[in-house]
Write an enzyme that holds these catalytic residues in place. Structure first.
Site, PDB file in Angstrom:
ATOM      1  N   ILE A 149      16.570 -15.111  -5.028  1.00  0.00           N
ATOM      2  CA  ILE A 149      16.738 -14.570  -3.671  1.00  0.00           C
ATOM      3  C   ILE A 149      15.612 -15.150  -2.820  1.00  0.00           C
ATOM      4  CG2 ILE A 149      15.461 -12.443  -4.258  1.00  0.00           C
ATOM      5  CD1 ILE A 149      17.209 -10.993  -2.147  1.00  0.00           C
TER       6      ILE A 149
ATOM      7  N   VAL B  33      14.349 -16.012   1.478  1.00  0.00           N
ATOM      8  CA  VAL B  33      14.560 -15.956   2.919  1.00  0.00           C
ATOM      9  C   VAL B  33      13.774 -17.125   3.523  1.00  0.00           C
ATOM     10  CG1 VAL B  33      14.047 -14.572   4.975  1.00  0.00           C
ATOM     11  CG2 VAL B  33      14.949 -13.471   2.921  1.00  0.00           C
TER      12      VAL B  33
ATOM     13  N   GLU C 240      13.422 -10.795 -12.766  1.00  0.00           N
ATOM     14  CA  GLU C 240      12.051 -11.165 -13.142  1.00  0.00           C
ATOM     15  C   GLU C 240      11.339 -11.704 -11.922  1.00  0.00           C
ATOM     16  OE1 GLU C 240      14.457 -12.896 -15.177  1.00  0.00           O
ATOM     17  OE2 GLU C 240      14.344 -11.469 -16.834  1.00  0.00           O
TER      18      GLU C 240
ATOM     19  N   ASN D 156       3.353 -12.874  -7.443  1.00  0.00           N
ATOM     20  CA  ASN D 156       4.179 -12.877  -6.227  1.00  0.00           C
ATOM     21  C   ASN D 156       4.140 -11.490  -5.560  1.00  0.00           C
ATOM     22  OD1 ASN D 156       6.076 -13.274  -4.237  1.00  0.00           O
ATOM     23  ND2 ASN D 156       7.611 -14.226  -5.569  1.00  0.00           N
TER      24      ASN D 156
ATOM     25  N   TYR E 229      10.541  -5.573  -3.735  1.00  0.00           N
ATOM     26  CA  TYR E 229      11.403  -4.889  -4.718  1.00  0.00           C
ATOM     27  C   TYR E 229      11.018  -3.413  -4.840  1.00  0.00           C
ATOM     28  CZ  TYR E 229      12.935  -9.562  -6.134  1.00  0.00           C
ATOM     29  OH  TYR E 229      13.461 -10.829  -6.146  1.00  0.00           O
TER      30      TYR E 229
HETATM   31  C1  LIG Z   1      10.746 -11.539  -1.126  1.00  0.00           C
HETATM   32  C2  LIG Z   1      11.541 -11.932   0.109  1.00  0.00           C
HETATM   33  C3  LIG Z   1      12.974 -12.294  -0.322  1.00  0.00           C
HETATM   34  C4  LIG Z   1      11.578 -10.732   1.079  1.00  0.00           C
HETATM   35  O1  LIG Z   1      12.416 -11.072   2.171  1.00  0.00           O
HETATM   36  P1  LIG Z   1      12.125 -10.529   3.670  1.00  0.00           P
HETATM   37  O2  LIG Z   1      13.318 -10.854   4.495  1.00  0.00           O
HETATM   38  O3  LIG Z   1      10.823 -11.020   4.160  1.00  0.00           O
HETATM   39  O4  LIG Z   1      12.028  -8.958   3.419  1.00  0.00           O
HETATM   40  P2  LIG Z   1      12.334  -7.802   4.479  1.00  0.00           P
HETATM   41  O5  LIG Z   1      11.935  -8.228   5.841  1.00  0.00           O
HETATM   42  O6  LIG Z   1      13.742  -7.349   4.304  1.00  0.00           O
HETATM   43  O7  LIG Z   1      11.285  -6.700   3.969  1.00  0.00           O
HETATM   44  C5  LIG Z   1      11.681  -5.451   3.430  1.00  0.00           C
HETATM   45  C6  LIG Z   1      10.456  -4.703   2.992  1.00  0.00           C
HETATM   46  O8  LIG Z   1       9.868  -5.330   1.825  1.00  0.00           O
HETATM   47  C7  LIG Z   1       8.440  -5.220   1.891  1.00  0.00           C
HETATM   48  N1  LIG Z   1       7.846  -6.543   2.077  1.00  0.00           N
HETATM   49  C8  LIG Z   1       8.501  -7.714   2.305  1.00  0.00           C
HETATM   50  N2  LIG Z   1       7.599  -8.723   2.404  1.00  0.00           N
HETATM   51  C9  LIG Z   1       6.377  -8.183   2.234  1.00  0.00           C
HETATM   52  C10 LIG Z   1       5.052  -8.707   2.227  1.00  0.00           C
HETATM   53  N3  LIG Z   1       4.812 -10.031   2.432  1.00  0.00           N
HETATM   54  N4  LIG Z   1       4.022  -7.864   2.025  1.00  0.00           N
HETATM   55  C11 LIG Z   1       4.226  -6.545   1.833  1.00  0.00           C
HETATM   56  N5  LIG Z   1       5.462  -5.962   1.848  1.00  0.00           N
HETATM   57  C12 LIG Z   1       6.522  -6.787   2.011  1.00  0.00           C
HETATM   58  C13 LIG Z   1       8.126  -4.379   3.125  1.00  0.00           C
HETATM   59  O9  LIG Z   1       8.116  -3.024   2.711  1.00  0.00           O
HETATM   60  C14 LIG Z   1       9.334  -4.658   4.011  1.00  0.00           C
HETATM   61  O10 LIG Z   1       9.583  -3.644   4.954  1.00  0.00           O
HETATM   62  P3  LIG Z   1       8.782  -3.686   6.382  1.00  0.00           P
HETATM   63  O11 LIG Z   1       8.846  -5.085   6.905  1.00  0.00           O
HETATM   64  O12 LIG Z   1       9.552  -2.688   7.197  1.00  0.00           O
HETATM   65  O13 LIG Z   1       7.379  -3.246   6.055  1.00  0.00           O
HETATM   66  C15 LIG Z   1      10.871 -13.106   0.888  1.00  0.00           C
HETATM   67  O14 LIG Z   1       9.507 -12.815   1.056  1.00  0.00           O
HETATM   68  C16 LIG Z   1      10.986 -14.454   0.186  1.00  0.00           C
HETATM   69  O15 LIG Z   1      11.969 -15.167   0.383  1.00  0.00           O
HETATM   70  N6  LIG Z   1       9.962 -14.826  -0.613  1.00  0.00           N
HETATM   71  C17 LIG Z   1       9.950 -16.169  -1.229  1.00  0.00           C
HETATM   72  C18 LIG Z   1      10.950 -16.264  -2.357  1.00  0.00           C
HETATM   73  C19 LIG Z   1      10.670 -15.224  -3.408  1.00  0.00           C
HETATM   74  O16 LIG Z   1       9.536 -14.976  -3.795  1.00  0.00           O
HETATM   75  N7  LIG Z   1      11.765 -14.634  -3.923  1.00  0.00           N
HETATM   76  C20 LIG Z   1      11.688 -13.624  -4.969  1.00  0.00           C
HETATM   77  C21 LIG Z   1      11.650 -14.304  -6.275  1.00  0.00           C
HETATM   78  S1  LIG Z   1      11.591 -13.105  -7.603  1.00  0.00           S
END
Ligand SMILES: CC(C)(COP(=O)(O)OP(=O)(O)OC[C@H]1O[C@@H](n2cnc3c(N)ncnc32)[C@H](O)[C@@H]1OP(=O)(O)O)[C@@H](O)C(=O)NCCC(=O)NCCS
Length: 169
Positions: free
Chosen positions: A69, A71, A103, A108, A115
């Site tokens: 997953i 973004v 996992e 990270n 999660y």
């Molecule tokens: C993990 C990931 C998919 C989250 O996507 P995102 O669109 O930024 O997440 P959202 O905006 O929907 O965030 C939802 C909630 O998650 C938490 N969150 C997300 N990113 C965060 C960060 N960098 N630090 C702390 N909390 C975080 C927060 O609680 C957030 O809610 P809020 O913004 O109202 O505080 C994104 O950071 C990503 O693509 N990371 C790189 C790829 C990756 O690591 N994938 C997972 C592999 S296991």
């Protein structure tokens, strides 16, 4: 306007672009093609036809496994990840999946916060699961129980598709 869509060939380059920006050891292009051609749950979130996030999950009879997953870096913290996770969970309910596993690299922190914020709970560790440029890193295993029907219609189709090997979505 944001939209969740099943992956199409025309989106693969954009998905691969996001993967390369997001993952220190990105999946190969051919892995994405395989996931598209096989019976994986592979969806993109688009905004005016531009891909801003994607996920890939595999579902077996009662368990789901979130395999990837991501973004787009410039669209993080705008709720796209939440939209994608909600989609996975709503498909899981349709398929009668009882628990989703995943996992994540223990370093990270953003994904772990993401999660945990979405109700996933740490259930274990896989030692040395991920490659680093030097050495290896543990994976933390997370899971979330999914509340749904006892046996869904999709699940019945899923069982039949495994028996007769036809493809369903
Ligand atoms: C993990 C990931 C998919 C989250 O996507 P995102 O669109 O930024 O997440 P959202 O905006 O929907 O965030 C939802 C909630 O998650 C938490 N969150 C997300 N990113 C965060 C960060 N960098 N630090 C702390 N909390 C975080 C927060 O609680 C957030 O809610 P809020 O913004 O109202 O505080 C994104 O950071 C990503 O693509 N990371 C790189 C790829 C990756 O690591 N994938 C997972 C592999 S296991």
């Amino acid at each position: 306007m944001r939209k969740i869509e099943i992956i199409k060939k025309k989106y693969l380059d954009q998905v691969f672009g996001i993967e390369q920006l997001s993952n220190s050891t990105p999946w190969s292009y051919s892995s994405f093609i395989d996931c598209m051609n096989k019976n994986y749950q592979f969806y993109v979130c688009t905004d005016n036809k531009k891909v801003i996030g994607f996920f890939i999950a595999s579902f077996s009879l009662l368990e789901g496994h979130l395999l990837n997953i991501s973004v787009a870096p410039n669209r993080k913290r705008q709720g796209v990840g939440n939209i994608l996770l909600n989609k996975i969970e709503s498909i899981a309910i349709e398929y009668g999946i009882k628990e989703i596993f995943l996992e994540v690299r223990e370093s990270n922190r953003e994904a772990i916060a993401f999660y945990e914020n979405n109700g996933y709970r740490k259930i274990g560790l896989r030692k040395n699961y991920y490659k680093l440029s030097e050495g290896r890193e543990d994976a933390v295993i997370y899971s979330k129980k999914i509340k749904g029907n006892l046996l869904s219609l999709k699940q019945i189709f899923y069982i039949l598709s495994n028996i007769f090997r036809f493809r369903i979505r």
